[in-house]
Motif scaffolding. Structure first.
Motif, PDB file in Angstrom:
ATOM      1  N   SER A   1       0.835  -1.203   0.000  1.00 15.54           N
ATOM      2  CA  SER A   1       0.000   0.000   0.000  1.00 15.54           C
ATOM      3  C   SER A   1       0.870   1.252   0.000  1.00 15.54           C
ATOM      4  CB  SER A   1      -0.915  -0.001   1.229  1.00 15.54           C
ATOM      5  OG  SER A   1      -1.810  -1.087   1.177  1.00 15.54           O
ATOM      6  N   ALA A   2       1.967   1.213   0.804  1.00 24.09           N
ATOM      7  CA  ALA A   2       2.870   2.360   0.827  1.00 24.09           C
ATOM      8  C   ALA A   2       3.536   2.565  -0.527  1.00 24.09           C
ATOM      9  CB  ALA A   2       3.926   2.156   1.917  1.00 24.09           C
ATOM     10  N   LYS A   3       3.962   1.450  -1.154  1.00 24.22           N
ATOM     11  CA  LYS A   3       4.569   1.542  -2.481  1.00 24.22           C
ATOM     12  C   LYS A   3       3.582   2.125  -3.490  1.00 24.22           C
ATOM     13  CE  LYS A   3       7.788  -2.329  -1.933  1.00 24.22           C
ATOM     14  NZ  LYS A   3       8.143  -3.688  -2.414  1.00 24.22           N
ATOM     15  N   MET A   4       2.329   1.671  -3.386  1.00 25.26           N
ATOM     16  CA  MET A   4       1.320   2.161  -4.318  1.00 25.26           C
ATOM     17  C   MET A   4       1.124   3.664  -4.164  1.00 25.26           C
ATOM     18  SD  MET A   4      -2.624   0.875  -4.775  1.00 25.26           S
ATOM     19  CE  MET A   4      -2.069  -0.758  -5.258  1.00 25.26           C
ATOM     20  N   GLY A   5       1.141   4.150  -2.908  1.00 22.80           N
ATOM     21  CA  GLY A   5       0.998   5.585  -2.690  1.00 22.80           C
ATOM     22  C   GLY A   5       2.156   6.359  -3.287  1.00 22.80           C
ATOM     23  N   MET A   6       3.367   5.827  -3.107  1.00 24.65           N
ATOM     24  CA  MET A   6       4.534   6.490  -3.694  1.00 24.65           C
ATOM     25  C   MET A   6       4.478   6.457  -5.213  1.00 24.65           C
ATOM     26  SD  MET A   6       7.478   5.043  -1.102  1.00 24.65           S
ATOM     27  CE  MET A   6       8.779   5.846  -2.059  1.00 24.65           C
ATOM     28  N   SER A   7       4.070   5.308  -5.752  1.00 26.86           N
ATOM     29  CA  SER A   7       3.976   5.191  -7.211  1.00 26.86           C
ATOM     30  C   SER A   7       2.944   6.157  -7.771  1.00 26.86           C
ATOM     31  CB  SER A   7       3.600   3.750  -7.589  1.00 26.86           C
ATOM     32  OG  SER A   7       4.589   2.846  -7.135  1.00 26.86           O
ATOM     33  N   GLU A   8       1.827   6.280  -7.063  1.00 28.91           N
ATOM     34  CA  GLU A   8       0.786   7.202  -7.530  1.00 28.91           C
ATOM     35  C   GLU A   8       1.301   8.632  -7.548  1.00 28.91           C
ATOM     36  OE1 GLU A   8      -3.841   8.413  -6.439  1.00 28.91           O
ATOM     37  OE2 GLU A   8      -2.674   7.080  -5.139  1.00 28.91           O
ATOM     38  N   GLU A   9       2.092   8.990  -6.510  1.00 24.16           N
ATOM     39  CA  GLU A   9       2.648  10.341  -6.466  1.00 24.16           C
ATOM     40  C   GLU A   9       3.630  10.574  -7.612  1.00 24.16           C
ATOM     41  OE1 GLU A   9       4.999  13.236  -3.261  1.00 24.16           O
ATOM     42  OE2 GLU A   9       4.391  11.189  -2.732  1.00 24.16           O
ATOM     43  N   LEU A  10       4.465   9.562  -7.883  1.00 27.22           N
ATOM     44  CA  LEU A  10       5.424   9.687  -8.988  1.00 27.22           C
ATOM     45  C   LEU A  10       4.709   9.791 -10.324  1.00 27.22           C
ATOM     46  CD1 LEU A  10       8.151   7.121  -7.860  1.00 27.22           C
ATOM     47  CD2 LEU A  10       8.335   9.614  -7.889  1.00 27.22           C
ATOM     48  N   VAL A  11       3.668   8.978 -10.503  1.00 28.01           N
ATOM     49  CA  VAL A  11       2.914   9.018 -11.759  1.00 28.01           C
ATOM     50  C   VAL A  11       2.274  10.384 -11.948  1.00 28.01           C
ATOM     51  CG1 VAL A  11       0.880   8.105 -12.930  1.00 28.01           C
ATOM     52  CG2 VAL A  11       2.509   6.542 -11.886  1.00 28.01           C
ATOM     53  N   ASN A  12       1.717  10.936 -10.872  1.00 24.38           N
ATOM     54  CA  ASN A  12       1.089  12.253 -10.986  1.00 24.38           C
ATOM     55  C   ASN A  12       2.115  13.321 -11.357  1.00 24.38           C
ATOM     56  OD1 ASN A  12      -1.424  11.257 -10.336  1.00 24.38           O
ATOM     57  ND2 ASN A  12      -1.170  11.626  -8.138  1.00 24.38           N
ATOM     58  N   ASP A  13       3.300  13.233 -10.728  1.00 21.93           N
ATOM     59  CA  ASP A  13       4.352  14.198 -11.070  1.00 21.93           C
ATOM     60  C   ASP A  13       4.778  14.056 -12.525  1.00 21.93           C
ATOM     61  OD1 ASP A  13       4.246  15.122  -8.509  1.00 21.93           O
ATOM     62  OD2 ASP A  13       5.985  13.957  -7.810  1.00 21.93           O
ATOM     63  N   THR A  14       4.897  12.802 -12.980  1.00 23.37           N
ATOM     64  CA  THR A  14       5.299  12.568 -14.374  1.00 23.37           C
ATOM     65  C   THR A  14       4.264  13.106 -15.341  1.00 23.37           C
ATOM     66  OG1 THR A  14       6.500  10.584 -13.703  1.00 23.37           O
ATOM     67  CG2 THR A  14       5.986  10.815 -16.032  1.00 23.37           C
ATOM     68  N   LEU A  15       2.994  12.859 -15.022  1.00 23.67           N
ATOM     69  CA  LEU A  15       1.926  13.355 -15.897  1.00 23.67           C
ATOM     70  C   LEU A  15       1.915  14.875 -15.929  1.00 23.67           C
ATOM     71  CD1 LEU A  15      -0.982  10.917 -14.997  1.00 23.67           C
ATOM     72  CD2 LEU A  15       0.321  10.992 -17.130  1.00 23.67           C
ATOM     73  N   ASP A  16       2.151  15.494 -14.763  1.00 22.72           N
ATOM     74  CA  ASP A  16       2.201  16.956 -14.733  1.00 22.72           C
ATOM     75  C   ASP A  16       3.333  17.478 -15.612  1.00 22.72           C
ATOM     76  OD1 ASP A  16       0.062  17.018 -13.047  1.00 22.72           O
ATOM     77  OD2 ASP A  16       1.270  17.181 -11.206  1.00 22.72           O
ATOM     78  N   ASP A  17       4.488  16.786 -15.553  1.00 22.47           N
ATOM     79  CA  ASP A  17       5.616  17.213 -16.386  1.00 22.47           C
ATOM     80  C   ASP A  17       5.315  17.047 -17.861  1.00 22.47           C
ATOM     81  OD1 ASP A  17       6.984  17.830 -14.117  1.00 22.47           O
ATOM     82  OD2 ASP A  17       8.089  15.924 -14.034  1.00 22.47           O
ATOM     83  N   LEU A  18       4.634  15.929 -18.195  1.00 19.31           N
ATOM     84  CA  LEU A  18       4.324  15.689 -19.601  1.00 19.31           C
ATOM     85  C   LEU A  18       3.293  16.678 -20.132  1.00 19.31           C
ATOM     86  CD1 LEU A  18       4.170  11.780 -19.655  1.00 19.31           C
ATOM     87  CD2 LEU A  18       5.952  13.241 -20.634  1.00 19.31           C
ATOM     88  N   LEU A  19       2.319  16.979 -19.269  1.00 12.92           N
ATOM     89  CA  LEU A  19       1.258  17.884 -19.711  1.00 12.92           C
ATOM     90  C   LEU A  19       1.730  19.332 -19.771  1.00 12.92           C
ATOM     91  CD1 LEU A  19      -1.749  16.369 -17.749  1.00 12.92           C
ATOM     92  CD2 LEU A  19      -1.246  16.148 -20.193  1.00 12.92           C
ATOM     93  N   THR A  20       2.784  19.649 -19.026  1.00 10.94           N
ATOM     94  CA  THR A  20       3.340  21.004 -19.066  1.00 10.94           C
ATOM     95  C   THR A  20       4.425  21.051 -20.139  1.00 10.94           C
ATOM     96  OG1 THR A  20       2.948  21.218 -16.692  1.00 10.94           O
ATOM     97  CG2 THR A  20       4.428  22.817 -17.701  1.00 10.94           C
ATOM     98  N   GLU A  21       4.073  21.462 -21.338  1.00 11.36           N
ATOM     99  CA  GLU A  21       5.009  21.468 -22.463  1.00 11.36           C
ATOM    100  C   GLU A  21       5.994  22.619 -22.328  1.00 11.36           C
ATOM    101  OE1 GLU A  21       2.741  21.603 -25.988  1.00 11.36           O
ATOM    102  OE2 GLU A  21       1.782  19.659 -25.675  1.00 11.36           O
ATOM    103  N   SER A  22       7.178  22.417 -22.924  1.00  8.75           N
ATOM    104  CA  SER A  22       8.247  23.412 -22.822  1.00  8.75           C
ATOM    105  C   SER A  22       7.909  24.698 -23.542  1.00  8.75           C
ATOM    106  CB  SER A  22       9.549  22.829 -23.390  1.00  8.75           C
ATOM    107  OG  SER A  22       9.368  22.451 -24.758  1.00  8.75           O
ATOM    108  N   GLY A  23       7.058  24.653 -24.539  1.00 11.18           N
ATOM    109  CA  GLY A  23       6.725  25.843 -25.309  1.00 11.18           C
ATOM    110  C   GLY A  23       5.653  26.690 -24.681  1.00 11.18           C
ATOM    111  N   ASP A  24       5.044  26.202 -23.590  1.00 13.31           N
ATOM    112  CA  ASP A  24       3.956  26.955 -22.978  1.00 13.31           C
ATOM    113  C   ASP A  24       4.444  28.287 -22.419  1.00 13.31           C
ATOM    114  OD1 ASP A  24       2.261  24.992 -23.629  1.00 13.31           O
ATOM    115  OD2 ASP A  24       2.139  24.076 -21.640  1.00 13.31           O
ATOM    116  N   GLU A  25       5.608  28.280 -21.801  1.00 13.65           N
ATOM    117  CA  GLU A  25       6.124  29.515 -21.207  1.00 13.65           C
ATOM    118  C   GLU A  25       6.437  30.552 -22.291  1.00 13.65           C
ATOM    119  OE1 GLU A  25       9.668  30.932 -18.133  1.00 13.65           O
ATOM    120  OE2 GLU A  25       9.424  28.818 -18.718  1.00 13.65           O
TER     121      GLU A  25
END
Length: 211
Positions: free
Chosen positions: A132-156
């Protein structure tokens, strides 16, 4: 006791006893009804002989009536005892069923206790908590990764271009980090004489960032 050479189970024995007790009770009821009829006849005969003045016949009939009433009393007593035995047997049967149910429950609990290993269960719970702890950490990492992917470099860069375009439209140049912005208040840029304050710029920039 056995029936046709076959040993009866406790349940079958109880049924057989119950049938025998009910049969005995019915026979006693029939006997009491006969005794009551005979009692009425004797009472009638005693009255007749008493009216006729036949004392000897009255005495004989009176003794018969006494014996008959004693027999009727014994019949009622026997019926009461038989009824008590029947009730006691039913109680014993209920207790036997209860004991059987408790025995079955005890066996089931024993089987469950043998099937469940406390140490294994504790280990399983620890593994569950770790996963369960691993799953929570994995979920946090996945969310961070998705945020990075969705935030494109050209947006700024695109956002900066929009800001520059708007500032150009209102007569402000932001070259060299908006150091020339105060000159807009003096009307030095373009032909527009309207002054733009710092608070107006901050408000417009805030609107652009939230849009």
């Amino acid at each position: 006791m056995s029936l046709f050479g076959k040993k009866l189970t406790p349940k079958e024995q109880m049924r057989q006893n119950d049938r025998a007790l009910r049969k005995t009770e019915r026979e006693l009821d029939r006997d009491r009804r006969k005794l009551e009829l005979e009692e009425k006849k004797l009472e009638t005969e005693i009255r007749k002989n008493a009216k006729a003045g036949n004392k000897e016949a009255c005495a004989v009939l009176a003794k018969q009536l006494v014996q008959l009433r004693k027999q009727k009393t014994r019949s009622y007593t026997a019926g009461t005892r038989i009824h008590a035995v029947s009730a006691q047997q039913k109680t014993m049967g209920a207790n036997a069923k209860l004991a059987g149910a408790m025995a079955t429950t005890t066996r089931t609990m024993g089987q469950m206790n043998r099937a469940v290993n406390p140490q294994q269960l504790a280990q399983t719970m620890r593994q569950f908590e770790q996963e369960s702890a691993k799953m929570g950490m994995s979920e946090e990492l996945v969310n961070d990764t998705l945020d990075d992917l969705l935030t494109e470099s050209g947006d700024e860069e695109e956002s900066d271009a929009v800001v520059n375009k708007v500032l150009d439209e209102i007569g402000i140049e932001i070259s060299d980090k908006m150091r020339l912005a105060p000159s807009a208040e003096r009307g030095a840029i373009g032909s527009k004489s309207s002054a733009v304050s710092d608070s107006d710029l901050e408000r417009q920039l805030a609107q652009l960032k939230t849009s």
